[in-house]
Design an enzyme around this catalytic site. Structure first.
Site, PDB file in Angstrom:
ATOM      1  CE  LYS A  71      45.681  40.629  12.754  1.00  0.00           C
ATOM      2  NZ  LYS A  71      45.082  40.719  11.421  1.00  0.00           N
TER       3      LYS A  71
ATOM      4  CE  LYS B  82      48.643  43.151  12.335  1.00  0.00           C
ATOM      5  NZ  LYS B  82      47.663  42.925  11.325  1.00  0.00           N
TER       6      LYS B  82
HETATM    7  C1  PBG Z   1      43.550  42.445   8.620  1.00  0.00           C
HETATM    8  C2  PBG Z   1      44.739  43.177   9.080  1.00  0.00           C
HETATM    9  C3  PBG Z   1      44.850  44.123  10.124  1.00  0.00           C
HETATM   10  C4  PBG Z   1      46.164  44.606  10.058  1.00  0.00           C
HETATM   11  C5  PBG Z   1      46.797  43.932   9.026  1.00  0.00           C
HETATM   12  N1  PBG Z   1      45.912  43.038   8.451  1.00  0.00           N
HETATM   13  C6  PBG Z   1      43.856  44.683  11.034  1.00  0.00           C
HETATM   14  C7  PBG Z   1      43.146  43.878  12.035  1.00  0.00           C
HETATM   15  O1  PBG Z   1      43.429  42.722  12.326  1.00  0.00           O
HETATM   16  O2  PBG Z   1      42.191  44.457  12.556  1.00  0.00           O
HETATM   17  C8  PBG Z   1      46.726  45.674  10.947  1.00  0.00           C
HETATM   18  C9  PBG Z   1      47.920  46.363  10.420  1.00  0.00           C
HETATM   19  C10 PBG Z   1      48.262  47.610  11.124  1.00  0.00           C
HETATM   20  O3  PBG Z   1      47.676  47.994  12.157  1.00  0.00           O
HETATM   21  O4  PBG Z   1      49.175  48.280  10.619  1.00  0.00           O
HETATM   22  N2  PBG Z   1      43.126  41.377   9.344  1.00  0.00           N
END
Ligand code: PBG
Length: 304
Positions: free
Chosen positions: A176, A229
């Site tokens: 991520k 992601k």
């Molecule tokens: C929580 C999380 C996030 C997303 C999914 N789970 C945001 C982040 O890390 O700030 C983002 C999903 C999206 O942008 O559609 N940690």
């Protein structure tokens, strides 16, 4: 006959935001067509999504109260836990995935416990594990930790096993990135960090060898499915992960990717339907078996 990649509605997981109350369906301005739902309206929305062909959803919670340690994340009566129960009562073969993270639940907006201005990795693990067990008790079918703390997959696996959920799968957000593509989601979840950023625990967009190390660690700790992601700027990473490990790979077509398409289409600059299918096809072609996407409903409809 010679097409190599075929999209199927079974590939999709539809992300949804749930909050408390009754009769609530309020649009998220940065993500047109996406809403904050109370549990009753969420059940309605999912019913319609199932009619469109969607078979799986992932739930994010919008709590009534935020505090320093994200208490609402592991409250058995919180919106996500209530929604899981309600969805299973209504739809017997729906797959309900739950996101495990503290950032929607902490007043400082970070994904873990903060001490002296820093996120404390190891103290966070116990709270994440508690959240996962609470979601499992509510009936979640897949647990999806998105926090990026080191060691959280192992901690969650151990806690689930101890609580009697040995066969509950973990979909880990393994690679991520610290991405600007999460902007609209942070507006939707009110989870933008109040100070600093997430670069200490999320990955540098410039790295992909590191993604393989992150994935290897999560698999060792017990992840069943690994996620990359965001998706679109990271198609090469999806391909490398698929080739290196051969395990089920998920990709998150995140909020910023969705909102760019929605905005351009609203201006008449692109053909939304064709772009949506082209984007989702490219993510699958890169090696993703599973795609989390806000386009799930419309794409499922288009594929009928
Ligand atoms: C929580 C999380 C996030 C997303 C999914 N789970 C945001 C982040 O890390 O700030 C983002 C999903 C999206 O942008 O559609 N940690």
């Amino acid at each position: 006959m010679v097409r190599e990649t075929r999209l199927d509605p079974d590939d999709f997981i539809y992300p949804l935001f749930v909050r408390s109350g009754r009769g609530v369906k309020s649009e998220i301005s940065a993500m047109p067509g996406n809403y904050h739902f109370s549990v009753d309206r969420l059940v309605q929305e999912v019913g319609e999504a199932i009619e469109d062909g969607v078979r799986a959803v992932i739930l994010f919670g919008i709590p009534d109260h935020k505090d320093a340690v994200g208490t609402a994340a592991y409250d058995d009566g919180a919106p996500v836990q209530s929604a899981v129960r309600a969805l299973h009562e209504s739809y017997s073969d729906l797959t309900v995935v739950t996101d495990v993270c503290l950032c929607e639940y902490t007043d400082h907006g970070h994904c873990g416990v903060v001490r002296d201005g820093e996120v404390v990795n190891d103290d966070t693990l116990e709270l994440l594990a508690r959240t996962a067990v609470s979601q499992a008790r509510a009936g979640a079918n897949v647990i999806a930790p998105s926090d990026m703390m080191d060691g959280r997959v192992g901690a969650i696996r151990e806690a689930l096993d101890e609580a009697g959920f040995e066969s509950l799968p973990i979909l880990s957000y393994a690679a991520k990135y610290a991405s600007s593509f999460y902007g609209p989601f942070r507006e939707a979840a009110g989870s933008a960090p109040q100070f600093g950023d997430r670069k200490a625990y999320q990955m540098d967009p410039a790295n992909s060898d590191e993604a393989l190390r992150e994935v290897a660690l999560d698999l060792e700790e017990g992840a069943d499915i690994v996620m990359v992601k965001p998706a679109l700027s990271y198609l090469d990473v999806i391909r490398r992960v698929k080739d290196a490990f051969g395990v089920p790979v998920a990709a998150y077509n995140v909020s910023g990717e969705f909102s760019m398409v929605a905005a351009a289409a609203a201006n008449g600059w692109i053909d939304r339907e064709r772009i949506v299918l082209e984007i989702l096809t490219s993510i699958k072609r890169a090696g993703a078996d599973i795609i989390l996407t806000y386009h799930a409903r419309e794409a499922a409809r288009l594929l009928r």
